[in-house]
Design an enzyme around this catalytic site. Structure first.
Site, PDB file in Angstrom:
ATOM      1  N   LYS A 169      -3.253  -1.468  16.258  1.00  0.00           N
ATOM      2  CA  LYS A 169      -2.676  -0.839  17.444  1.00  0.00           C
ATOM      3  C   LYS A 169      -3.787  -0.268  18.304  1.00  0.00           C
ATOM      4  O   LYS A 169      -4.913  -0.066  17.831  1.00  0.00           O
ATOM      5  CB  LYS A 169      -1.616   0.204  17.074  1.00  0.00           C
ATOM      6  CG  LYS A 169      -1.987   1.245  16.062  1.00  0.00           C
ATOM      7  CD  LYS A 169      -0.949   2.317  16.014  1.00  0.00           C
ATOM      8  CE  LYS A 169       0.224   2.027  15.108  1.00  0.00           C
ATOM      9  NZ  LYS A 169      -0.062   2.177  13.673  1.00  0.00           N
TER      10      LYS A 169
ATOM     11  N   GLU B 295       0.822  -1.222   0.000  1.00  0.00           N
ATOM     12  CA  GLU B 295       0.000   0.000   0.000  1.00  0.00           C
ATOM     13  C   GLU B 295       0.858   1.275   0.000  1.00  0.00           C
ATOM     14  O   GLU B 295       2.052   1.240   0.300  1.00  0.00           O
ATOM     15  CB  GLU B 295      -0.929   0.014   1.213  1.00  0.00           C
ATOM     16  CG  GLU B 295      -0.187   0.017   2.538  1.00  0.00           C
ATOM     17  CD  GLU B 295      -0.936   0.753   3.632  1.00  0.00           C
ATOM     18  OE1 GLU B 295      -1.274   1.939   3.422  1.00  0.00           O
ATOM     19  OE2 GLU B 295      -1.145   0.154   4.706  1.00  0.00           O
TER      20      GLU B 295
HETATM   21  N1  PSU Z   1      -2.354   1.592  10.593  1.00  0.00           N
HETATM   22  C1  PSU Z   1      -1.025   1.786  10.741  1.00  0.00           C
HETATM   23  N2  PSU Z   1      -0.345   2.518   9.803  1.00  0.00           N
HETATM   24  C2  PSU Z   1      -0.979   3.052   8.721  1.00  0.00           C
HETATM   25  C3  PSU Z   1      -2.372   2.809   8.568  1.00  0.00           C
HETATM   26  C4  PSU Z   1      -3.015   2.074   9.521  1.00  0.00           C
HETATM   27  O1  PSU Z   1      -0.455   1.313  11.702  1.00  0.00           O
HETATM   28  O2  PSU Z   1      -0.328   3.717   7.912  1.00  0.00           O
HETATM   29  C5  PSU Z   1      -3.091   3.337   7.368  1.00  0.00           C
HETATM   30  C6  PSU Z   1      -3.492   2.161   6.444  1.00  0.00           C
HETATM   31  O3  PSU Z   1      -3.344   2.574   5.100  1.00  0.00           O
HETATM   32  C7  PSU Z   1      -4.961   1.962   6.757  1.00  0.00           C
HETATM   33  C8  PSU Z   1      -5.393   3.379   7.018  1.00  0.00           C
HETATM   34  O4  PSU Z   1      -5.689   1.374   5.713  1.00  0.00           O
HETATM   35  O5  PSU Z   1      -4.318   3.951   7.748  1.00  0.00           O
HETATM   36  C9  PSU Z   1      -6.687   3.449   7.786  1.00  0.00           C
HETATM   37  O6  PSU Z   1      -7.119   4.766   7.806  1.00  0.00           O
HETATM   38  P1  PSU Z   1      -8.556   5.114   8.415  1.00  0.00           P
HETATM   39  O7  PSU Z   1      -8.451   4.803   9.880  1.00  0.00           O
HETATM   40  O8  PSU Z   1      -8.723   6.589   8.127  1.00  0.00           O
HETATM   41  O9  PSU Z   1      -9.543   4.265   7.693  1.00  0.00           O
END
Ligand code: PSU
Ligand code: MN
Length: 319
Positions: free
Chosen positions: A161, A26
């Protein structure tokens, strides 16, 4: 006018056509997850881990409205160096980016959805999104869960996390039928820590077993993602009691500053990194590289399994 809404790199296109192992990666962790220039270094190192395991990496992102399946080094730099405006998008927002020729990083939702469309079967990330703390007030549930409910791809991650409500996240995954396999673990990993208080009932020991479960899923035409929970390597683990106070303080600061929606995850990640003085970033990088390696091994096992031999071994016939 652009010719097409997508561009597959030559290497990835050839690999997909020949049913060789490919691993999607990603770009949100590049553009919004890690600081520059560490983000570029880690993105390229993840690609290298996939290669060492015998698979081809396909880092996915959107540049000037074109979905790139396999970003070049220059394109990774472009999305990650902070010069260009880069949106953060899930599956649902991709049409806007294509239709208006914008740049965007793809989250787990956006990446999984694109990868699966191009027949990529395995995807490595750090942590997936989920149900945020305070959900009853904010309604903040990541689009990642929605996409995982209808996208049959293997996702290798180190759990969630504790910026999220891990227990509620697991409940929603169960409701959606997202099968979580614990790779040599009996508990849902908590990103920085190898374990959480949430038990996992479906344990596998190696990549081959993951491939066989996935094969069964395809045979049964299951629509959901298969989530492989791969704990952070032991040496880099941060004990929960050490990191939980930092996460709590970061979360409180976000509330105080009124940060919401798409901005909350990037804010918390940066804030936790700052507060922990780099320890959290070390763990984050270690688990990202480890997940890339594991995903590479799973992709190799899946490519072998998709051949006739495995089908015969398990005794499935296509319905
Ligand atoms: N969790 C992490 N690092 C990240 C992300 C999540 O530890 O970089 C990123 C991933 O791309 C995940 C996104 O899909 O954040 C989720 O964002 P939101 O909570 O806005 O859906
Ligand atoms: Mn959200």
């Amino acid at each position: 006018m652009k010719e097409k809404w997508y561009k597959i790199s030559d290497e990835v296109e050839k690999a997909i056509k020949n049913q060789q192992p490919v691993v999607a990666l990603e770009s949100t962790l590049i553009a919004q997850g890690l600081p520059y220039p560490k983000n570029i270094e880690v993105a390229l190192a993840m690609e290298e881990e996939v290669r060492k395991a015998g698979a081809i990496p396909a880092t996915i992102g959107i540049i000037e409205g074109v979905c790139k399946i396999g970003l070049s080094k220059d394109e990774v730099e472009f999305l990650g160096n902070g010069q260009a405006k880069v949106l953060k998008v899930g599956e649902g927002e991709i049409p806007y980016v294509i239709g208006t020729d914008k740049n965007a990083s793809t989250t787990v939702s956006g990446t999984a959805w694109l990868a699966e469309r191009f027949n990529i079967k395995v995807f490595a990330t750090g942590g997936t999104g989920g149900v945020h703390k305070g959900v009853t007030e904010t309604y903040d549930v990541s689009q990642d869960l929605f996409t995982m409910s209808h996208t049959p791809i293997i996702i290798v991650s180190s759990g969630a996390k504790s910026i999220l409500d891990i227990e509620k996240t697991c409940e929603v995954m169960e409701s959606y039928g997202i099968l979580v396999l614990g790779l040599q673990t009996d508990s849902f990993p908590a990103f920085y820590s190898r374990e959480s208080s949430i038990p996992l009932n479906y344990r596998v020991e190696d990549a081959k077993e993951v491939a066989r479960v996935y094969q069964a899923k395809l045979t049964l035409k299951g629509k959901q993602a298969l989530l492989v929970a791969n704990p952070v390597p032991q040496e880099e683990e941060i004990p929960d009691e050490q990191i939980s106070t930092i996460i709590l303080e970061a979360t409180q600061e976000a509330v105080k500053k009124g940060i919401k929606g798409k901005a909350i995850t990037p804010f918390l990640l940066a804030n936790i990194a700052e507060r922990s003085g780099g320890t959290s970033m070390k763990a984050n990088i270690a688990l990202l590289l480890n997940n890339a390696k594991t995903a590479g091994e799973i992709a190799v096992a899946v490519a072998e399994c998709i051949g006739q031999t495995c089908k015969k071994q398990i005794g499935f016939t296509q319905a």
